[in-house]
Write a protein that holds these residues in place. Structure first.
Motif, PDB file in Angstrom:
ATOM      1  N   GLY A   1      31.567  36.554  32.546  1.00  0.00           N
ATOM      2  CA  GLY A   1      32.064  37.842  32.339  1.00  0.00           C
ATOM      3  C   GLY A   1      32.709  38.623  33.468  1.00  0.00           C
ATOM      4  N   LYS A   2      32.890  39.773  33.680  1.00  0.00           N
ATOM      5  CA  LYS A   2      33.492  40.752  35.207  1.00  0.00           C
ATOM      6  C   LYS A   2      32.173  40.595  36.507  1.00  0.00           C
ATOM      7  CE  LYS A   2      36.027  44.120  32.825  1.00  0.00           C
ATOM      8  NZ  LYS A   2      35.873  45.493  32.385  1.00  0.00           N
ATOM      9  N   GLN A   3      30.686  40.105  36.390  1.00  0.00           N
ATOM     10  CA  GLN A   3      29.758  39.969  37.581  1.00  0.00           C
ATOM     11  C   GLN A   3      30.362  38.286  37.838  1.00  0.00           C
ATOM     12  OE1 GLN A   3      29.027  39.058  34.116  1.00  0.00           O
ATOM     13  NE2 GLN A   3      28.350  37.557  33.430  1.00  0.00           N
ATOM     14  N   LEU A   4      31.365  37.893  37.620  1.00  0.00           N
ATOM     15  CA  LEU A   4      31.680  36.137  38.240  1.00  0.00           C
ATOM     16  C   LEU A   4      33.165  36.286  38.468  1.00  0.00           C
ATOM     17  CD1 LEU A   4      29.166  33.620  37.242  1.00  0.00           C
ATOM     18  CD2 LEU A   4      29.256  35.010  39.454  1.00  0.00           C
ATOM     19  N   PHE A   5      33.772  37.711  38.506  1.00  0.00           N
ATOM     20  CA  PHE A   5      35.299  38.172  38.111  1.00  0.00           C
ATOM     21  C   PHE A   5      35.267  37.072  39.583  1.00  0.00           C
ATOM     22  CE2 PHE A   5      39.535  40.104  39.771  1.00  0.00           C
ATOM     23  CZ  PHE A   5      39.762  39.449  38.538  1.00  0.00           C
ATOM     24  N   CYS A   6      36.761  35.841  39.619  1.00  0.00           N
ATOM     25  CA  CYS A   6      37.229  35.862  40.769  1.00  0.00           C
ATOM     26  C   CYS A   6      38.444  36.135  40.919  1.00  0.00           C
ATOM     27  CB  CYS A   6      36.571  34.780  41.405  1.00  0.00           C
ATOM     28  SG  CYS A   6      35.371  34.611  42.058  1.00  0.00           S
ATOM     29  N   LEU A   7      39.263  36.585  41.703  1.00  0.00           N
ATOM     30  CA  LEU A   7      40.598  36.885  41.376  1.00  0.00           C
ATOM     31  C   LEU A   7      41.490  34.721  41.604  1.00  0.00           C
ATOM     32  CD1 LEU A   7      41.738  39.363  44.504  1.00  0.00           C
ATOM     33  CD2 LEU A   7      41.527  39.317  42.134  1.00  0.00           C
ATOM     34  N   PRO A   8      42.240  35.017  41.019  1.00  0.00           N
ATOM     35  CA  PRO A   8      43.310  33.491  40.621  1.00  0.00           C
ATOM     36  C   PRO A   8      43.613  33.628  41.638  1.00  0.00           C
ATOM     37  CG  PRO A   8      43.370  34.849  39.153  1.00  0.00           C
ATOM     38  CD  PRO A   8      43.257  35.392  39.537  1.00  0.00           C
ATOM     39  N   SER A   9      43.530  31.891  42.189  1.00  0.00           N
ATOM     40  CA  SER A   9      43.514  31.183  43.597  1.00  0.00           C
ATOM     41  C   SER A   9      45.551  31.406  43.878  1.00  0.00           C
ATOM     42  CB  SER A   9      43.489  29.461  43.351  1.00  0.00           C
ATOM     43  OG  SER A   9      42.461  29.235  43.807  1.00  0.00           O
ATOM     44  N   GLY A  10      45.615  31.631  45.046  1.00  0.00           N
ATOM     45  CA  GLY A  10      46.945  32.236  45.570  1.00  0.00           C
ATOM     46  C   GLY A  10      47.786  33.456  45.316  1.00  0.00           C
ATOM     47  N   LEU A  11      46.533  34.488  44.389  1.00  0.00           N
ATOM     48  CA  LEU A  11      47.643  35.813  44.208  1.00  0.00           C
ATOM     49  C   LEU A  11      47.886  36.462  45.401  1.00  0.00           C
ATOM     50  CD1 LEU A  11      47.298  36.813  41.246  1.00  0.00           C
ATOM     51  CD2 LEU A  11      45.217  38.815  41.870  1.00  0.00           C
ATOM     52  N   ALA A  12      47.200  36.647  46.460  1.00  0.00           N
ATOM     53  CA  ALA A  12      47.491  37.120  47.565  1.00  0.00           C
ATOM     54  C   ALA A  12      48.908  36.653  48.622  1.00  0.00           C
ATOM     55  CB  ALA A  12      46.345  37.041  48.794  1.00  0.00           C
ATOM     56  N   THR A  13      48.720  35.275  47.886  1.00  0.00           N
ATOM     57  CA  THR A  13      49.998  34.573  48.721  1.00  0.00           C
ATOM     58  C   THR A  13      51.453  35.308  47.440  1.00  0.00           C
ATOM     59  OG1 THR A  13      49.098  32.740  49.402  1.00  0.00           O
ATOM     60  CG2 THR A  13      51.110  32.175  48.287  1.00  0.00           C
ATOM     61  N   PHE A  14      51.584  35.375  46.387  1.00  0.00           N
ATOM     62  CA  PHE A  14      52.224  35.622  45.503  1.00  0.00           C
ATOM     63  C   PHE A  14      52.950  37.214  45.273  1.00  0.00           C
ATOM     64  CE2 PHE A  14      51.288  30.641  44.635  1.00  0.00           C
ATOM     65  CZ  PHE A  14      52.355  30.423  45.586  1.00  0.00           C
ATOM     66  N   THR A  15      51.521  38.006  46.216  1.00  0.00           N
ATOM     67  CA  THR A  15      52.060  39.509  45.070  1.00  0.00           C
ATOM     68  C   THR A  15      53.192  39.784  45.919  1.00  0.00           C
ATOM     69  OG1 THR A  15      49.767  39.293  44.312  1.00  0.00           O
ATOM     70  CG2 THR A  15      51.085  41.144  45.070  1.00  0.00           C
ATOM     71  N   PRO A  16      53.520  39.774  47.506  1.00  0.00           N
ATOM     72  CA  PRO A  16      54.094  40.097  48.329  1.00  0.00           C
ATOM     73  C   PRO A  16      55.302  40.062  47.834  1.00  0.00           C
ATOM     74  CG  PRO A  16      52.555  38.919  49.599  1.00  0.00           C
ATOM     75  CD  PRO A  16      52.769  38.943  47.958  1.00  0.00           C
ATOM     76  N   PHE A  17      56.033  38.737  46.852  1.00  0.00           N
ATOM     77  CA  PHE A  17      57.091  38.831  46.643  1.00  0.00           C
ATOM     78  C   PHE A  17      57.589  39.098  45.508  1.00  0.00           C
ATOM     79  CE2 PHE A  17      56.095  35.021  49.510  1.00  0.00           C
ATOM     80  CZ  PHE A  17      56.876  34.226  50.230  1.00  0.00           C
ATOM     81  N   ALA A  18      56.923  39.122  44.607  1.00  0.00           N
ATOM     82  CA  ALA A  18      56.416  39.923  42.969  1.00  0.00           C
ATOM     83  C   ALA A  18      57.361  41.197  43.739  1.00  0.00           C
ATOM     84  CB  ALA A  18      55.032  39.712  42.825  1.00  0.00           C
ATOM     85  N   LEU A  19      56.819  42.176  44.716  1.00  0.00           N
ATOM     86  CA  LEU A  19      57.068  43.655  44.601  1.00  0.00           C
ATOM     87  C   LEU A  19      58.603  43.771  45.271  1.00  0.00           C
ATOM     88  CD1 LEU A  19      53.488  44.670  46.176  1.00  0.00           C
ATOM     89  CD2 LEU A  19      54.179  45.128  44.141  1.00  0.00           C
ATOM     90  N   LYS A  20      58.745  42.155  45.977  1.00  0.00           N
ATOM     91  CA  LYS A  20      59.839  42.391  46.743  1.00  0.00           C
ATOM     92  C   LYS A  20      60.652  42.663  46.157  1.00  0.00           C
ATOM     93  CE  LYS A  20      60.807  40.257  50.539  1.00  0.00           C
ATOM     94  NZ  LYS A  20      61.155  41.983  51.560  1.00  0.00           N
ATOM     95  N   SER A  21      60.781  41.572  44.787  1.00  0.00           N
ATOM     96  CA  SER A  21      61.315  40.945  43.677  1.00  0.00           C
ATOM     97  C   SER A  21      61.967  42.348  42.605  1.00  0.00           C
ATOM     98  CB  SER A  21      60.876  40.066  42.546  1.00  0.00           C
ATOM     99  OG  SER A  21      59.994  40.529  41.866  1.00  0.00           O
ATOM    100  N   LEU A  22      60.955  43.229  42.742  1.00  0.00           N
ATOM    101  CA  LEU A  22      60.466  44.767  42.295  1.00  0.00           C
ATOM    102  C   LEU A  22      60.932  45.803  42.816  1.00  0.00           C
ATOM    103  CD1 LEU A  22      57.295  44.425  40.523  1.00  0.00           C
ATOM    104  CD2 LEU A  22      59.030  44.426  39.484  1.00  0.00           C
ATOM    105  N   GLY A  23      61.948  45.321  44.381  1.00  0.00           N
ATOM    106  CA  GLY A  23      62.511  46.182  45.548  1.00  0.00           C
ATOM    107  C   GLY A  23      61.748  47.078  45.349  1.00  0.00           C
ATOM    108  N   GLN A  24      60.673  46.597  46.137  1.00  0.00           N
ATOM    109  CA  GLN A  24      59.651  47.607  46.409  1.00  0.00           C
ATOM    110  C   GLN A  24      59.922  46.998  48.491  1.00  0.00           C
ATOM    111  OE1 GLN A  24      58.001  50.278  45.514  1.00  0.00           O
ATOM    112  NE2 GLN A  24      59.341  49.218  44.442  1.00  0.00           N
ATOM    113  N   GLN A  25      59.280  48.024  48.473  1.00  0.00           N
ATOM    114  CA  GLN A  25      59.300  48.333  50.756  1.00  0.00           C
ATOM    115  C   GLN A  25      56.997  47.025  51.133  1.00  0.00           C
ATOM    116  OE1 GLN A  25      59.570  51.132  53.000  1.00  0.00           O
ATOM    117  NE2 GLN A  25      60.342  49.399  54.931  1.00  0.00           N
TER     118      GLN A  25
END
Length: 692
Positions: free
Chosen positions: A82-106
């Motif tokens: 359940g949510k009490q043991l929620f962990c972000l998937p590995s690499g989320l912080a690594t790839f999210t900037p690239f995802a946002l840039k692909s969406l045209g964000q600064q």
């Protein structure tokens, strides 16, 4: 970074991430703001400052405990906790900037504390607010601080924390907030270091407020320390020191408090001129051309690179927690699996054009989190020269020049990092994302001797099939149960994609960065379904969704992989992970598959659990760590030659293939998701329902 937990709302998080769905969610989130005329600017943590290293370590070790509980839950119940043991998937912080840039964000990546850069940028550009979840944004004298945790995206309403009202309530000025934050404890000044001041402040507070105090105890502490801070200043106090002279503390504590206060001072603030000058150049910078240093910084700030800036400019790199089972003695931690890859990246960045001289190069400091690593000090890792089938080109040639010949050099450098030079002929013949996936899986096979044919089939089949599936189709995949081993393999793969990205950046980007993103070559739920199918012995046609083109491509990739690994003495073997199927050299009775599944399960899926006892390095982290180092030495002595000798060298203490001390029965399976649903029929065939 505080937004990541709110952005990742996908149902599956433990299998490695539902990346296509995640990017779709990011797109909707961004569109909600842009449609209201609000421009977004994103900042990501790009460095861990050394003054905050110990706090970083404490948090990582704390998360390790949650990861351990997570795997215990999966192995006991065969389902995601359940949510009490929620962990972000590995690499989320690594790839999210690239995802946002692909969406045209600064998007910016920080070169110092990200909170500081956010607050400074927001004040300089008169932004309407900072959306995040960190009380430090109240301490910086910047724009209003808005809560992302309280955000209602449909109505774009949230809570604003009012800095001025806070100051009126607690009787302080804005310029006194940094000292308050330091005395209460923050990332620079640990909470326990100022406990005596807080205790004395509470005594005085209770003496001055004899009536019963209502409200949370933490709130009372804040009021008490605020009154103490206020008492340190007189109305005509013109003391320009960061720490008032009236605060009687030791010289060491005063310096610590000054460092903490300086971390909150923005350009234009009173006392900003007292902020320490930036650190001197690292020992690495003298080996690197100034143009390379400049390019590294620019790529880093623009969130267009990964790993290279911290290595070249500071000689340090780190990796946060991954989903790794500390009880699984069969799979190596990702830090060990990709160590040779990182060493070659370091060699490419630091040794290229240096005539192979390595003796005067300092080692790179690695802070990598994995089970058994106490993080008391960094691992010192030396760069390894990259072998290229041509005269050594210089790094500036790879980075700044063009032409077909240079493109060939870049590709050769990239492939050599993964020991996959044979794959150069595939460039242009298959999609870039598949070439990256093939290099990554090959590297894992060469480093992890317990990786089986079934594991490789799962990796390659999901990479081939993912191209044809929408995020909606991927969400519809139903898993009958979860395998803890597959969870770790999924995390291992995504961490590997980060190394692929770093290798690509260091090589001058022979492949487009977007092709290396997980939403183009990995989905955790799809991989998990392929893993269960592969280990159940399904035919390759079903594994590839009965698609002839996918099947042909799969066979092409696997044939190339087997051929390449075979030349290096690595032979893939079949080791299906069913509850009663045998592997090489041991039985699967130690896999701790839920016993209630019974014989009729037919090997469809597996929930691996290392039993208590019988393993030589289970409970003690240092002992386990030394075992990894022993494996490293074995590997460096010969590149996986013979294979079996290396494999047997770290097998559990076995007699007839059965691990010793295995008297405890596996825990009962209590999973709920065991029914067949739709086209992805992976459910076990029960003769009767499992025992509760």
């Amino acid at each position: 970074m505080a937004c990541l937990r709110h952005w990742y709302s996908c149902q599956d998080w433990v299998c490695g991430g539902q990346w296509k769905e995640y990017v779709d969610g990011l797109k909707s989130w961004v569109e909600a703001f842009t449609s209201a005329g609000i421009k977004l600017v994103f900042f990501f943590d790009g460095v861990v400052e050394e003054k905050k290293r110990q706090e970083w370590v404490k948090r990582r070790l704390r998360v390790n405990k949650d990861v351990s509980k997570l795997f215990s839950h999966i192995k006991q119940y065969g389902e995601q906790p359940g949510k009490q043991l929620f962990c972000l998937p590995s690499g989320l912080a690594t790839f999210t900037p690239f995802a946002l840039k692909s969406l045209g964000q600064q998007v910016f990546c920080s070169v110092r504390e990200a909170d500081y850069e956010i607050s400074s940028y927001a004040r300089q550009h008169d932004c309407m607010g900072i959306l995040g979840q960190d009380s430090d944004f109240l301490i910086y004298d910047s724009v209003p601080y808005l809560s992302v945790a309280k955000l209602r995206i449909n109505s774009l309403t949230t809570v604003m924390y009012d800095r001025q009202r806070l100051c009126r309530t607690i009787g302080l000025s804005v310029t006194q907030l940094p000292l308050l934050a330091c005395l209460l404890g923050n990332d620079v000044v640990a909470e326990e270091q100022m406990w005596l001041i807080r205790d004395n402040a509470m005594v005085t507070y209770r003496k001055n407020n004899p009536a019963p105090c209502y409200g949370a105890p933490q709130g009372q502490v804040v009021l008490a320390v605020a009154q103490f801070v206020s008492s340190l200043y007189s109305r005509d106090d013109e003391d320009t020191q960061l720490v008032p002279q009236s605060l009687n503390v030791s010289a060491a504590d005063k310096e610590l408090l000054e460092n903490g206060i300086c971390s909150y001072l923005l350009p234009g603030d009173k006392g900003f001129e007292l902020v320490s000058s930036p650190p001197s150049a690292s020992a690495f910078e003298k080996h690197v051309h100034p143009e390379i240093l400049k390019a590294c910084r620019e790529k880093h700030v623009a969130a267009e690179g990964f790993m290279v800036y911290s290595v070249v400019c500071a000689g340090v790199t780190e990796c946060s927690n991954s989903l790794e089972d500390e009880e699984d003695t069969e799979l190596l931690p990702q830090a060990i699996v990709y160590k040779t890859c990182r060493q070659r990246v370091y060699g490419l960045l630091l040794l290229l054009g240096q005539d192979g001289r390595t003796e005067d190069f300092p080692a790179v400091k690695e802070w990598f989190v994995f089970p058994g690593n106490p993080l008391k000090e960094p691992d010192m890792v030396h760069p390894v020269p990259v072998t290229l089938p041509c005269d050594q080109p210089s790094l500036d040639l790879l980075w700044f020049h063009g032409g077909p010949e240079v493109s060939g050099f870049r590709l050769a450098a990239f492939l050599s990092i993964f020991d996959c030079q044979e794959y150069s002929e595939l460039c242009g013949a298959i999609e870039d994302s598949l070439l990256a996936a093939l290099c990554l899986v090959t590297h894992i096979v060469l480093q992890v001797q317990t990786l089986s044919q079934e594991d490789v089939d799962a990796y390659l089949s999901q990479a081939v099939c993912l191209r044809l599936k929408s995020s909606q189709e991927l969400q519809q995949i139903e898993l009958p149960l979860l395998s803890s081993r597959a969870v770790q393999l999924g995390s291992l793969y995504v961490r590997g994609l980060g190394h692929v990205l770093g290798a690509n950046t260091a090589s001058g980007c022979p492949l487009p960065s977007l092709a290396l993103m997980p939403w183009h070559c990995f989905d955790g739920r799809l991989f998990h379904s392929k893993y269960l199918l592969a280990h159940s012995g399904e035919e390759k046609t079903e594994l590839l969704g009965n698609d002839e083109s996918c099947l042909s491509l799969f066979h092409q990739l696997k044939e190339k992989l087997v051929e390449t690994c075979g030349r290096k003495g690595r032979v893939l073997r079949s080791r299906p992970k069913g509850p009663h199927t045998g592997g090489i050299g041991w039985r699967d009775t130690h896999s701790d598959f839920p016993s209630s599944l019974g014989e009729s399960w037919r090997g469809r899926g597996e929930t691996k659990r290392a039993q208590q006892g019988g393993w030589e390095w289970r409970e003690r982290g240092e002992e386990r760590r030394s075992n990894y180092e022993h494996r490293d030495r074995l590997r460096s002595g010969g590149e996986l030659g013979g294979g079996s000798q290396y494999f047997n060298s770290f097998r559990p203490n076995c007699g007839d293939g059965q691990p010793q001390g295995m008297s405890r029965p596996p825990k009962q399976f209590r999973g709920r998701s065991h029914h067949s649903r739709g086209r992805y029929r992976l459910a076990p065939r029960w003769s009767q329902p499992p025992a509760p």
